[in-house]
Design an enzyme around this catalytic site. Structure first.
Site, mmCIF file in Angstrom:
data_model
loop_
_atom_site.group_PDB
_atom_site.id
_atom_site.type_symbol
_atom_site.label_atom_id
_atom_site.label_comp_id
_atom_site.label_asym_id
_atom_site.label_seq_id
_atom_site.Cartn_x
_atom_site.Cartn_y
_atom_site.Cartn_z
ATOM 1 N N GLU A 95 -3.067 33.754 1.452
ATOM 2 C CA GLU A 95 -1.973 34.692 1.175
ATOM 3 C C GLU A 95 -0.972 34.633 2.317
ATOM 4 O O GLU A 95 -1.247 34.027 3.369
ATOM 5 C CB GLU A 95 -2.521 36.118 0.979
ATOM 6 C CG GLU A 95 -3.255 36.278 -0.356
ATOM 7 C CD GLU A 95 -3.836 37.659 -0.592
ATOM 8 O OE1 GLU A 95 -3.723 38.528 0.292
ATOM 9 O OE2 GLU A 95 -4.420 37.855 -1.666
ATOM 10 N N HIS B 10 5.576 45.469 -1.855
ATOM 11 C CA HIS B 10 5.009 44.183 -2.268
ATOM 12 C C HIS B 10 6.133 43.403 -2.935
ATOM 13 O O HIS B 10 6.851 43.941 -3.790
ATOM 14 C CB HIS B 10 3.849 44.398 -3.245
ATOM 15 C CG HIS B 10 2.987 43.186 -3.408
ATOM 16 N ND1 HIS B 10 3.429 42.049 -4.029
ATOM 17 C CD2 HIS B 10 1.727 42.928 -3.024
ATOM 18 C CE1 HIS B 10 2.460 41.142 -4.018
ATOM 19 N NE2 HIS B 10 1.406 41.657 -3.400
ATOM 20 N N ARG C 269 5.000 39.719 4.106
ATOM 21 C CA ARG C 269 5.593 40.440 2.984
ATOM 22 C C ARG C 269 6.943 41.072 3.244
ATOM 23 O O ARG C 269 7.783 41.150 2.353
ATOM 24 C CB ARG C 269 4.642 41.576 2.593
ATOM 25 C CG ARG C 269 3.613 41.102 1.685
ATOM 26 C CD ARG C 269 2.769 42.204 1.220
ATOM 27 N NE ARG C 269 1.590 41.545 0.696
ATOM 28 C CZ ARG C 269 0.476 42.128 0.432
ATOM 29 N NH1 ARG C 269 0.358 43.423 0.633
ATOM 30 N NH2 ARG C 269 -0.530 41.458 -0.045
ATOM 31 N N HIS D 168 4.075 49.598 -2.108
ATOM 32 C CA HIS D 168 2.713 49.108 -2.326
ATOM 33 C C HIS D 168 1.699 49.739 -1.367
ATOM 34 O O HIS D 168 0.583 50.058 -1.770
ATOM 35 C CB HIS D 168 2.728 47.597 -2.134
ATOM 36 C CG HIS D 168 1.420 46.910 -2.319
ATOM 37 N ND1 HIS D 168 0.738 46.942 -3.509
ATOM 38 C CD2 HIS D 168 0.660 46.167 -1.463
ATOM 39 C CE1 HIS D 168 -0.384 46.235 -3.387
ATOM 40 N NE2 HIS D 168 -0.463 45.771 -2.161
ATOM 41 N N ARG E 263 1.642 45.294 7.308
ATOM 42 C CA ARG E 263 0.244 44.907 7.111
ATOM 43 C C ARG E 263 0.127 43.464 6.635
ATOM 44 O O ARG E 263 0.832 43.039 5.717
ATOM 45 C CB ARG E 263 -0.404 45.821 6.072
ATOM 46 C CG ARG E 263 -1.787 45.395 5.673
ATOM 47 C CD ARG E 263 -2.421 46.410 4.774
ATOM 48 N NE ARG E 263 -1.833 46.455 3.467
ATOM 49 C CZ ARG E 263 -2.214 45.724 2.425
ATOM 50 N NH1 ARG E 263 -3.210 44.855 2.541
ATOM 51 N NH2 ARG E 263 -1.619 45.857 1.255
HETATM 52 P P1 FAD Z 1 -8.174 54.552 -2.680
HETATM 53 O O1 FAD Z 1 -8.894 53.386 -3.160
HETATM 54 O O2 FAD Z 1 -6.784 54.740 -3.125
HETATM 55 O O3 FAD Z 1 -9.017 55.826 -3.091
HETATM 56 C C1 FAD Z 1 -8.498 57.127 -2.926
HETATM 57 C C2 FAD Z 1 -9.437 58.106 -3.576
HETATM 58 O O4 FAD Z 1 -9.068 59.431 -3.219
HETATM 59 C C3 FAD Z 1 -9.421 58.068 -5.093
HETATM 60 O O5 FAD Z 1 -10.726 58.214 -5.531
HETATM 61 C C4 FAD Z 1 -8.592 59.301 -5.455
HETATM 62 O O6 FAD Z 1 -8.862 59.826 -6.727
HETATM 63 C C5 FAD Z 1 -9.036 60.250 -4.362
HETATM 64 N N1 FAD Z 1 -8.118 61.354 -4.091
HETATM 65 C C6 FAD Z 1 -6.824 61.283 -3.720
HETATM 66 N N2 FAD Z 1 -6.337 62.526 -3.528
HETATM 67 C C7 FAD Z 1 -7.354 63.392 -3.780
HETATM 68 C C8 FAD Z 1 -7.479 64.800 -3.761
HETATM 69 N N3 FAD Z 1 -6.449 65.611 -3.465
HETATM 70 N N4 FAD Z 1 -8.683 65.347 -4.070
HETATM 71 C C9 FAD Z 1 -9.737 64.564 -4.405
HETATM 72 N N5 FAD Z 1 -9.674 63.212 -4.443
HETATM 73 C C10 FAD Z 1 -8.491 62.646 -4.135
HETATM 74 N N6 FAD Z 1 -5.589 45.542 -0.328
HETATM 75 C C11 FAD Z 1 -6.261 44.453 0.091
HETATM 76 O O7 FAD Z 1 -6.754 44.412 1.230
HETATM 77 N N7 FAD Z 1 -6.410 43.387 -0.745
HETATM 78 C C12 FAD Z 1 -5.904 43.370 -1.995
HETATM 79 O O8 FAD Z 1 -6.066 42.409 -2.721
HETATM 80 C C13 FAD Z 1 -5.169 44.493 -2.441
HETATM 81 N N8 FAD Z 1 -4.614 44.504 -3.670
HETATM 82 C C14 FAD Z 1 -4.003 45.632 -4.096
HETATM 83 C C15 FAD Z 1 -3.498 45.684 -5.389
HETATM 84 C C16 FAD Z 1 -2.937 46.843 -5.882
HETATM 85 C C17 FAD Z 1 -2.398 46.890 -7.277
HETATM 86 C C18 FAD Z 1 -2.853 47.988 -5.054
HETATM 87 C C19 FAD Z 1 -2.261 49.260 -5.562
HETATM 88 C C20 FAD Z 1 -3.331 47.939 -3.756
HETATM 89 C C21 FAD Z 1 -3.905 46.772 -3.269
HETATM 90 N N9 FAD Z 1 -4.405 46.696 -1.974
HETATM 91 C C22 FAD Z 1 -5.063 45.585 -1.564
HETATM 92 C C23 FAD Z 1 -4.433 47.886 -1.129
HETATM 93 C C24 FAD Z 1 -5.836 48.502 -1.221
HETATM 94 O O9 FAD Z 1 -6.289 48.407 -2.534
HETATM 95 C C25 FAD Z 1 -5.843 49.952 -0.798
HETATM 96 O O10 FAD Z 1 -5.176 50.118 0.412
HETATM 97 C C26 FAD Z 1 -7.275 50.417 -0.642
HETATM 98 O O11 FAD Z 1 -7.988 50.198 -1.817
HETATM 99 C C27 FAD Z 1 -7.308 51.885 -0.280
HETATM 100 O O12 FAD Z 1 -8.632 52.314 -0.334
HETATM 101 P P2 FAD Z 1 -8.979 53.807 0.001
HETATM 102 O O13 FAD Z 1 -10.426 53.967 -0.182
HETATM 103 O O14 FAD Z 1 -8.375 54.181 1.292
HETATM 104 O O15 FAD Z 1 -8.174 54.656 -1.091
HETATM 105 C C1 SIN Z 2 -2.180 41.090 -3.593
HETATM 106 O O1 SIN Z 2 -3.098 40.666 -4.288
HETATM 107 O O2 SIN Z 2 -1.093 40.537 -3.481
HETATM 108 C C2 SIN Z 2 -2.394 42.343 -2.831
HETATM 109 C C3 SIN Z 2 -3.005 42.017 -1.553
HETATM 110 C C4 SIN Z 2 -2.826 43.147 -0.586
HETATM 111 O O3 SIN Z 2 -2.173 44.136 -0.878
HETATM 112 O O4 SIN Z 2 -3.331 42.991 0.511
#
Ligand code: FAD
Ligand code: SIN
Length: 525
Positions: free
Chosen positions: A111, A227, A273, A334, A369
């Site tokens: 990437e 993104h 990015r 993103h 990032r």
């Molecule tokens: P999240 O996975 O967002 O989880 C948050 C949780 O908190 C959820 O369960 C939600 O319901 C809960 N929540 C929120 N507010 C409340 C509240 N008030 N009360 C109770 N529960 C609540 N990163 C990478 O490193 N590689 C990738 O390939 C990548 N691809 C991505 C693709 C997409 C489409 C997106 C959107 C993001 C991507 N990212 C990627 C970024 C990465 O997915 C996120 O930064 C990461 O998953 C965040 O994880 P987290 O556990 O911090 O939060």
């Molecule tokens: C992607 O698959 O392009 C998302 C990867 C990331 O957000 O790190």
């Protein structure tokens, strides 16, 4: 309800913390929708970790620092990259099925910004695979209870420490408290602050806003990552076209077929990015076109279908066959690089309150990032936070080093007018999102930022008044949090008088060396 550890959020960060804390006490995971609904579940590209034979943690460190445009905390990055390979093996031991080139070798994708192939992935649905694996592991632990459809409204503070959370049962409308010895914020980022985002609807910045209201220090909120490539289609909700598509050779073109990225950076489509998103933004402004195109038609069709099944199928739903025609794409909000300030053990400045994953600022991402470092950050720092919370909870909280950039604390006093029951939260939400998209987007000016602040402040005050008057609901709670995050981003953007990484201001186009070690801090008095 009383638990030892209360985790807000069931994404990769919350689940990893819970699995590590569970051997030491009771754990409740609160989640505002069903358990798998999270940013994690939609992650496509993968997890970065230096496991290749030609790779090393030093190279991963170097790439992360370069992408971060001089603002990463080197110590935090070292913790991140050194622990990466071990935590990938932890996921595999739990049952995660990543793509392989042979029985013994994990397939490694590429990437933007990475000097080596180091993206561990499960086709283009890596997040789904990780979420699935962690949820199964959590289900097996007798100490973990998952509470779905419970929305955290605010943190409960007693004697300056966080002792629990006020909760709304979103199915019944009931309000109650859950208390715990330690609270972990793992609520993800605030992509929904923008009109166009790759994030699912849950990403409303609740954890950042709650922590800010509780008096925690917030850092680097101006660094919102756009993104470069989300699907452009009038009927499609924002859908990500993974950076891995460019990693496999995808080429960005204008409508007239011109490949523009080499004009902007020698790394072309695989530049970090911020550079690619800004280049697309510039091309769209220059041509007046609504989108640019990502072309992978030169790759073998069977390879495309196998490597990117989700993207292939989703585009097909909109009559775009990505094996035959280029994909129309635009940048979209993103990732939230800043968030609740934490030390390397996930501790915030509020006693007994931890934060990890996208909600947190650990210093790892700096001003931009590096792709696929987010899932890794959540794994690494959630594990460390659990180790701290289960052994050294009573230590006094950390204090951030003073920084030469401090942003104005948003002051949200409720407006005097009393709201009526027909209050339209959706209108407020839309106003915030449109305003942020227009005035606090990829390319900023001081005037537009000031206009955003002037419009956001009365809107936030009106929302606060309505929130305090009416019975709480998902909509009111999220509108209030979006308003707070919008002001945190705007005030931080106004405070940083330079351009660096994702924060690009026409009035200050240069990067200033003296700000290289200065995160933007918002600290309550
Ligand atoms: P999240 O996975 O967002 O989880 C948050 C949780 O908190 C959820 O369960 C939600 O319901 C809960 N929540 C929120 N507010 C409340 C509240 N008030 N009360 C109770 N529960 C609540 N990163 C990478 O490193 N590689 C990738 O390939 C990548 N691809 C991505 C693709 C997409 C489409 C997106 C959107 C993001 C991507 N990212 C990627 C970024 C990465 O997915 C996120 O930064 C990461 O998953 C965040 O994880 P987290 O556990 O911090 O939060
Ligand atoms: C992607 O698959 O392009 C998302 C990867 C990331 O957000 O790190």
């Amino acid at each position: 309800m009383q638990y030892d550890y209360l985790v807000l959020g069931s994404g990769i960060a919350g689940l990893t913390f819970a699995l590590n804390a569970a051997p030491h006490g009771s754990v409740a995971i609160l989640t505002k929708k069903q358990r798998s609904e999270s940013n994690t579940n939609y992650a496509q590209g993968g997890v970065a970790a230096a496991i290749g034979v030609d790779d090393s943690w030093e190279l991963h460190l170097q790439d992360t620092l370069i992408a971060g445009a001089g603002l990463c905390d080197r110590e935090a990055v070292e913790v991140l990259v050194r622990n990466g390979p071990r935590l990938i093996h932890w996921l595999i031991e739990l049952g995660a099925q990543f793509d392989r080139t042979s029985e013994d070798a994990i397939a490694l994708g590429r990437e933007g910004g990475h000097s080596r192939n180091r993206i561990i992935h499960a086709a283009d649905h890596t997040g789904y695979e990780i979420e699935r694996t962690l949820l199964i592991a959590a289900r097996k632990s007798p100490n973990i209870t998952v509470l779905e459809h419970y929305q955290a409204l605010d943190l409960i503070m007693e004697h300056g420490a966080c002792v629990g959370v006020q909760v709304l049962d979103t199915l019944t409308g009931d309000l109650f408290e859950i208390r715990a010895r330690a609270v972990m914020l793992a609520t993800g980022g605030c992509g929904q602050v923008y009109l166009h985002t790759s994030n699912p609807p849950i990403a409303t910045g609740d954890g950042i806003a709650m922590a800010w209201r509780a008096g925690a220090t917030i850092a680097n909120m101006e660094f919102i990552q756009f993104h470069p490539t989300t699907l452009y289609h009038t009927e499609a909700p924002s859908f990500l076209i993974s950076e891995a598509v460019r990693g496999e050779g995808g080429i960005l073109k204008r409508r007239d077929g011109y490949r523009f990225m080499p004009d902007y950076d020698p790394r072309a489509e695989l530049a970090p990015r911020d550079i690619v998103a800004r280049a697309i933004d510039a091309e769209l402004k220059k041509t007046g076109d609504p989108c640019v195109y990502l072309d992978i038609t030169h790759l073998n069709a069977e390879f495309i279908k196998h490597r990117f099944p989700t993207i292939y199928q989703t585009c097909l739903q909109y009559d775009i066959d990505i094996t035959q025609e280029p994909i129309p794409v635009v940048p979209a909000a993103h990732y939230t690089c800043g968030g609740v300030w934490t030390d390397l053990e996930g501790r915030t400045t509020v006693p007994r309150l931890y934060a990890c994953g996208e909600v947190a600022y650990t210093g790892v991402h700096g001003a931009n990032r590096l792709a696929s470092n987010s899932l890794l950050e959540a794994l690494v720092f959630a594990e460390r936070a659990a180790q701290h919370a289960t052994a050294r909870l009573d230590e006094p909280p950390p204090t951030p080093r003073p920084s030469c950039i401090t942003a104005q604390l948003p002051l949200i006093e409720p407006a005097p007018a009393v709201a009526d029951r027909a209050y339209n939260w959706d209108d407020d939400r839309l106003q915030i999102r449109q305003l942020m998209q227009k005035k606090v987007g990829i390319v900023r000016t001081v005037q537009r930022l000031q206009e955003a602040r002037c419009q956001l402040e009365p809107l936030a005050a009106q929302i606060e008044a309505a929130y305090r008057t009416l019975p709480p609901s998902v909509e009111s709670c999220e509108a209030r949090n979006l308003a707070a995050c919008a002001l945190l981003i705007t005030n931080s953007a106004l405070a940083r008088k330079e351009s660096r990484g994702l924060h690009y201001v026409l009035d200050y186009p240069d990067t200033r060396e003296e700000f290289a070690t200065c995160p933007t801090l918002i600290t309550p008095p």
